[in-house]
Design a protein around this motif. Sequence first.
Motif, PDB file in Angstrom:
ATOM      1  N   ALA A 263       0.841  -1.326   0.166  1.00 39.09           N
ATOM      2  CA  ALA A 263       0.131  -0.181   0.031  1.00 39.09           C
ATOM      3  C   ALA A 263       0.730   1.229  -0.117  1.00 39.09           C
ATOM      4  O   ALA A 263       0.370   2.175  -0.524  1.00 39.09           O
ATOM      5  CB  ALA A 263      -0.764   0.029   1.132  1.00 39.09           C
ATOM      6  N   ALA A 264       2.003   1.087   0.729  1.00 34.28           N
ATOM      7  CA  ALA A 264       2.846   2.310   0.833  1.00 34.28           C
ATOM      8  C   ALA A 264       3.613   2.628  -0.866  1.00 34.28           C
ATOM      9  O   ALA A 264       3.553   3.557  -1.327  1.00 34.28           O
ATOM     10  CB  ALA A 264       4.097   2.182   1.738  1.00 34.28           C
ATOM     11  N   ILE A 265       3.697   1.388  -1.443  1.00 34.44           N
ATOM     12  CA  ILE A 265       4.261   1.585  -2.873  1.00 34.44           C
ATOM     13  C   ILE A 265       3.131   2.333  -3.574  1.00 34.44           C
ATOM     14  O   ILE A 265       3.510   3.180  -4.569  1.00 34.44           O
ATOM     15  CB  ILE A 265       4.574   0.443  -3.284  1.00 34.44           C
ATOM     16  CG1 ILE A 265       5.886  -0.151  -2.338  1.00 34.44           C
ATOM     17  CG2 ILE A 265       4.875   0.442  -4.949  1.00 34.44           C
ATOM     18  CD1 ILE A 265       6.203  -1.726  -2.936  1.00 34.44           C
ATOM     19  N   ILE A 266       1.945   1.852  -3.572  1.00 30.70           N
ATOM     20  CA  ILE A 266       0.773   2.447  -4.343  1.00 30.70           C
ATOM     21  C   ILE A 266       0.683   3.807  -3.920  1.00 30.70           C
ATOM     22  O   ILE A 266       0.720   4.757  -4.786  1.00 30.70           O
ATOM     23  CB  ILE A 266      -0.718   1.596  -4.077  1.00 30.70           C
ATOM     24  CG1 ILE A 266      -0.357   0.240  -4.501  1.00 30.70           C
ATOM     25  CG2 ILE A 266      -1.693   2.309  -4.531  1.00 30.70           C
ATOM     26  CD1 ILE A 266      -0.490   0.014  -5.874  1.00 30.70           C
ATOM     27  N   ARG A 267       0.777   4.131  -2.610  1.00 35.24           N
ATOM     28  CA  ARG A 267       0.576   5.744  -2.246  1.00 35.24           C
ATOM     29  C   ARG A 267       1.597   6.440  -2.846  1.00 35.24           C
ATOM     30  O   ARG A 267       1.421   7.469  -3.512  1.00 35.24           O
ATOM     31  CB  ARG A 267       0.592   5.515  -0.969  1.00 35.24           C
ATOM     32  CG  ARG A 267      -0.826   5.286  -0.228  1.00 35.24           C
ATOM     33  CD  ARG A 267      -0.658   5.678   1.375  1.00 35.24           C
ATOM     34  NE  ARG A 267      -1.727   4.890   2.080  1.00 35.24           N
ATOM     35  CZ  ARG A 267      -1.335   3.907   2.842  1.00 35.24           C
ATOM     36  NH1 ARG A 267      -0.224   3.371   2.722  1.00 35.24           N
ATOM     37  NH2 ARG A 267      -2.400   3.003   3.199  1.00 35.24           N
ATOM     38  N   GLN A 268       2.737   5.956  -3.028  1.00 38.31           N
ATOM     39  CA  GLN A 268       3.901   6.868  -3.478  1.00 38.31           C
ATOM     40  C   GLN A 268       3.930   6.871  -4.948  1.00 38.31           C
ATOM     41  O   GLN A 268       4.073   7.979  -5.415  1.00 38.31           O
ATOM     42  CB  GLN A 268       5.393   5.821  -3.149  1.00 38.31           C
ATOM     43  CG  GLN A 268       6.446   6.738  -3.238  1.00 38.31           C
ATOM     44  CD  GLN A 268       7.560   5.815  -2.462  1.00 38.31           C
ATOM     45  OE1 GLN A 268       7.671   4.828  -2.617  1.00 38.31           O
ATOM     46  NE2 GLN A 268       8.582   6.589  -1.706  1.00 38.31           N
ATOM     47  N   ARG A 269       3.512   5.845  -5.608  1.00 40.32           N
ATOM     48  CA  ARG A 269       3.282   5.882  -7.092  1.00 40.32           C
ATOM     49  C   ARG A 269       2.293   6.724  -7.388  1.00 40.32           C
ATOM     50  O   ARG A 269       2.433   7.842  -8.383  1.00 40.32           O
ATOM     51  CB  ARG A 269       2.836   4.335  -7.447  1.00 40.32           C
ATOM     52  CG  ARG A 269       3.038   4.128  -9.127  1.00 40.32           C
ATOM     53  CD  ARG A 269       2.547   2.773  -9.409  1.00 40.32           C
ATOM     54  NE  ARG A 269       3.583   1.819  -9.001  1.00 40.32           N
ATOM     55  CZ  ARG A 269       3.585   0.278  -8.997  1.00 40.32           C
ATOM     56  NH1 ARG A 269       2.180   0.032  -9.329  1.00 40.32           N
ATOM     57  NH2 ARG A 269       4.380  -0.351  -8.789  1.00 40.32           N
ATOM     58  N   THR A 270       1.210   6.833  -6.820  1.00 39.82           N
ATOM     59  CA  THR A 270      -0.066   7.618  -7.010  1.00 39.82           C
ATOM     60  C   THR A 270       0.313   8.998  -6.982  1.00 39.82           C
ATOM     61  O   THR A 270      -0.117  10.161  -7.613  1.00 39.82           O
ATOM     62  CB  THR A 270      -1.365   7.095  -6.260  1.00 39.82           C
ATOM     63  OG1 THR A 270      -1.706   5.741  -6.425  1.00 39.82           O
ATOM     64  CG2 THR A 270      -2.404   8.010  -6.573  1.00 39.82           C
ATOM     65  N   ARG A 271       1.072   9.315  -5.579  1.00 36.62           N
ATOM     66  CA  ARG A 271       1.251  10.824  -5.566  1.00 36.62           C
ATOM     67  C   ARG A 271       2.495  11.139  -6.680  1.00 36.62           C
ATOM     68  O   ARG A 271       2.312  12.329  -6.930  1.00 36.62           O
ATOM     69  CB  ARG A 271       2.042  10.683  -4.170  1.00 36.62           C
ATOM     70  CG  ARG A 271       0.820  10.746  -2.984  1.00 36.62           C
ATOM     71  CD  ARG A 271       1.810  11.198  -1.671  1.00 36.62           C
ATOM     72  NE  ARG A 271       1.008  10.631  -0.552  1.00 36.62           N
ATOM     73  CZ  ARG A 271       1.400   9.776   0.450  1.00 36.62           C
ATOM     74  NH1 ARG A 271       2.329   9.196   0.107  1.00 36.62           N
ATOM     75  NH2 ARG A 271       0.565   9.461   1.190  1.00 36.62           N
ATOM     76  N   ALA A 272       3.211  10.346  -7.079  1.00 37.25           N
ATOM     77  CA  ALA A 272       4.046  10.736  -8.221  1.00 37.25           C
ATOM     78  C   ALA A 272       3.359  10.882  -9.257  1.00 37.25           C
ATOM     79  O   ALA A 272       3.749  11.956  -9.883  1.00 37.25           O
ATOM     80  CB  ALA A 272       5.277   9.532  -8.172  1.00 37.25           C
ATOM     81  N   ASP A 273       2.498  10.063  -9.606  1.00 34.52           N
ATOM     82  CA  ASP A 273       1.552  10.250 -10.987  1.00 34.52           C
ATOM     83  C   ASP A 273       1.010  11.702 -10.920  1.00 34.52           C
ATOM     84  O   ASP A 273       1.016  12.587 -11.739  1.00 34.52           O
ATOM     85  CB  ASP A 273       0.654   9.270 -11.030  1.00 34.52           C
ATOM     86  CG  ASP A 273       1.125   7.913 -11.531  1.00 34.52           C
ATOM     87  OD1 ASP A 273       2.395   7.958 -12.074  1.00 34.52           O
ATOM     88  OD2 ASP A 273       0.620   6.814 -11.451  1.00 34.52           O
ATOM     89  N   HIS A 274       0.242  11.818  -9.789  1.00 39.16           N
ATOM     90  CA  HIS A 274      -0.603  13.190  -9.581  1.00 39.16           C
ATOM     91  C   HIS A 274       0.636  14.471  -9.708  1.00 39.16           C
ATOM     92  O   HIS A 274       0.148  15.407 -10.499  1.00 39.16           O
ATOM     93  CB  HIS A 274      -1.320  13.179  -8.250  1.00 39.16           C
ATOM     94  CG  HIS A 274      -2.587  12.378  -8.288  1.00 39.16           C
ATOM     95  ND1 HIS A 274      -3.268  12.032  -7.296  1.00 39.16           N
ATOM     96  CD2 HIS A 274      -3.376  12.462  -9.407  1.00 39.16           C
ATOM     97  CE1 HIS A 274      -4.529  11.861  -7.438  1.00 39.16           C
ATOM     98  NE2 HIS A 274      -4.475  12.089  -8.795  1.00 39.16           N
ATOM     99  N   ALA A 275       1.653  14.323  -9.027  1.00 40.93           N
ATOM    100  CA  ALA A 275       2.486  15.264  -9.024  1.00 40.93           C
ATOM    101  C   ALA A 275       3.042  15.576 -10.532  1.00 40.93           C
ATOM    102  O   ALA A 275       3.173  16.774 -10.831  1.00 40.93           O
ATOM    103  CB  ALA A 275       3.677  15.032  -8.121  1.00 40.93           C
TER     104      ALA A 275
END
Length: 101
Positions: free
Chosen positions: A14-26
Amino acid sequence: MTGHHNDPTYRRNAAIIRQRTRADHAAGRPVWCIGCGRDIAPTQTWDVGHRIDAARGGTHNLDNLGPQHRGENRRAGGRLGAQRTNNTNGTSRASRGLPTW
Ligand SMILES: [Zn+2]
Protein backbone atom coordinates in the motif's frame (compact mmCIF):
# COMPACT_ATOMS: atom_id res chain seq x y z
CA MET A 1 -13.15 -2.53 8.75
CA THR A 2 -11.17 -5.69 9.10
CA GLY A 3 -7.74 -6.27 10.49
CA HIS A 4 -6.12 -6.99 7.17
CA HIS A 5 -4.68 -3.50 6.94
CA ASN A 6 -2.25 -4.60 9.58
CA ASP A 7 -0.98 -7.29 7.26
CA PRO A 8 2.71 -6.59 6.60
CA THR A 9 2.36 -7.36 2.89
CA TYR A 10 -0.57 -4.98 2.58
CA ARG A 11 1.24 -2.24 4.48
CA ARG A 12 4.36 -2.56 2.38
CA ASN A 13 2.54 -2.66 -0.94
CA ALA A 14 0.00 0.00 0.00
CA ALA A 15 2.91 2.32 0.73
CA ILE A 16 4.23 1.66 -2.78
CA ILE A 17 0.84 2.40 -4.32
CA ARG A 18 0.52 5.62 -2.33
CA GLN A 19 3.96 6.74 -3.40
CA ARG A 20 3.30 5.85 -7.02
CA THR A 21 -0.09 7.58 -7.06
CA ARG A 22 1.32 10.73 -5.50
CA ALA A 23 4.14 10.71 -8.02
CA ASP A 24 1.64 10.32 -10.88
CA HIS A 25 -0.44 13.19 -9.60
CA ALA A 26 2.63 15.33 -9.04
CA ALA A 27 3.72 14.68 -12.60
CA GLY A 28 0.27 15.41 -13.98
CA ARG A 29 -0.28 11.83 -15.09
CA PRO A 30 -3.80 10.43 -14.93
CA VAL A 31 -4.63 8.10 -12.08
CA TRP A 32 -7.42 5.61 -12.56
CA CYS A 33 -9.60 4.43 -9.73
CA ILE A 34 -9.65 0.67 -9.40
CA GLY A 35 -13.16 0.89 -8.00
CA CYS A 36 -15.15 2.85 -10.55
CA GLY A 37 -12.56 3.11 -13.33
CA ARG A 38 -12.73 6.87 -13.41
CA ASP A 39 -10.02 9.44 -13.08
CA ILE A 40 -8.94 10.30 -9.58
CA ALA A 41 -8.28 14.03 -9.65
CA PRO A 42 -5.35 15.31 -7.58
CA THR A 43 -7.87 17.22 -5.49
CA GLN A 44 -9.89 14.12 -4.66
CA THR A 45 -9.20 11.97 -1.65
CA TRP A 46 -8.33 8.35 -2.22
CA ASP A 47 -7.15 5.27 -0.45
CA VAL A 48 -5.38 2.11 -1.46
CA GLY A 49 -8.02 -0.46 -2.28
CA HIS A 50 -8.22 -4.05 -3.43
CA ARG A 51 -9.26 -4.94 -6.95
CA ILE A 52 -10.55 -8.20 -5.57
CA ASP A 53 -11.58 -7.72 -2.00
CA ALA A 54 -9.57 -9.65 0.56
CA ALA A 55 -12.80 -11.17 1.81
CA ARG A 56 -13.29 -12.68 -1.65
CA GLY A 57 -9.82 -14.13 -1.79
CA GLY A 58 -7.96 -11.12 -3.12
CA THR A 59 -4.32 -10.87 -2.14
CA HIS A 60 -2.31 -7.98 -0.74
CA ASN A 61 0.05 -8.21 -3.68
CA LEU A 62 0.76 -5.14 -5.78
CA ASP A 63 -1.26 -6.42 -8.71
CA ASN A 64 -4.37 -6.58 -6.56
CA LEU A 65 -3.94 -3.13 -5.05
CA GLY A 66 -4.48 0.29 -6.49
CA PRO A 67 -5.75 3.78 -5.78
CA GLN A 68 -9.46 4.11 -5.22
CA HIS A 69 -11.70 7.04 -4.42
CA ARG A 70 -11.98 7.39 -0.68
CA GLY A 71 -15.09 5.74 0.65
CA GLU A 72 -15.49 3.29 -2.21
CA ASN A 73 -13.41 0.58 -0.62
CA ARG A 74 -15.16 1.01 2.70
CA ARG A 75 -18.37 -0.52 1.51
CA ALA A 76 -18.37 -2.26 -1.83
CA GLY A 77 -17.59 0.66 -4.06
CA GLY A 78 -19.74 3.44 -2.71
CA ARG A 79 -22.77 4.73 -4.52
CA LEU A 80 -21.64 3.88 -8.00
CA GLY A 81 -20.44 0.49 -6.91
CA ALA A 82 -23.62 -0.17 -5.02
CA GLN A 83 -25.62 0.65 -8.09
CA ARG A 84 -23.44 -1.62 -10.16
CA THR A 85 -23.68 -4.36 -7.53
CA ASN A 86 -27.44 -4.10 -7.59
CA ASN A 87 -27.48 -4.25 -11.36
CA THR A 88 -25.23 -7.26 -11.55
CA ASN A 89 -26.40 -9.19 -8.55
CA GLY A 90 -23.15 -8.73 -6.69
CA THR A 91 -20.82 -10.23 -9.25
CA SER A 92 -17.36 -8.80 -9.53
CA ARG A 93 -15.88 -7.26 -12.64
CA ALA A 94 -13.65 -10.28 -13.08
CA SER A 95 -16.51 -12.75 -12.93
CA ARG A 96 -18.32 -10.75 -15.60
CA GLY A 97 -15.33 -10.93 -17.91
CA LEU A 98 -14.41 -7.28 -17.45
CA PRO A 99 -10.86 -6.14 -16.92
CA THR A 100 -10.07 -5.97 -13.25
CA TRP A 101 -7.78 -2.99 -13.57
ZN1 LIG B 1 -13.71 5.53 -7.95
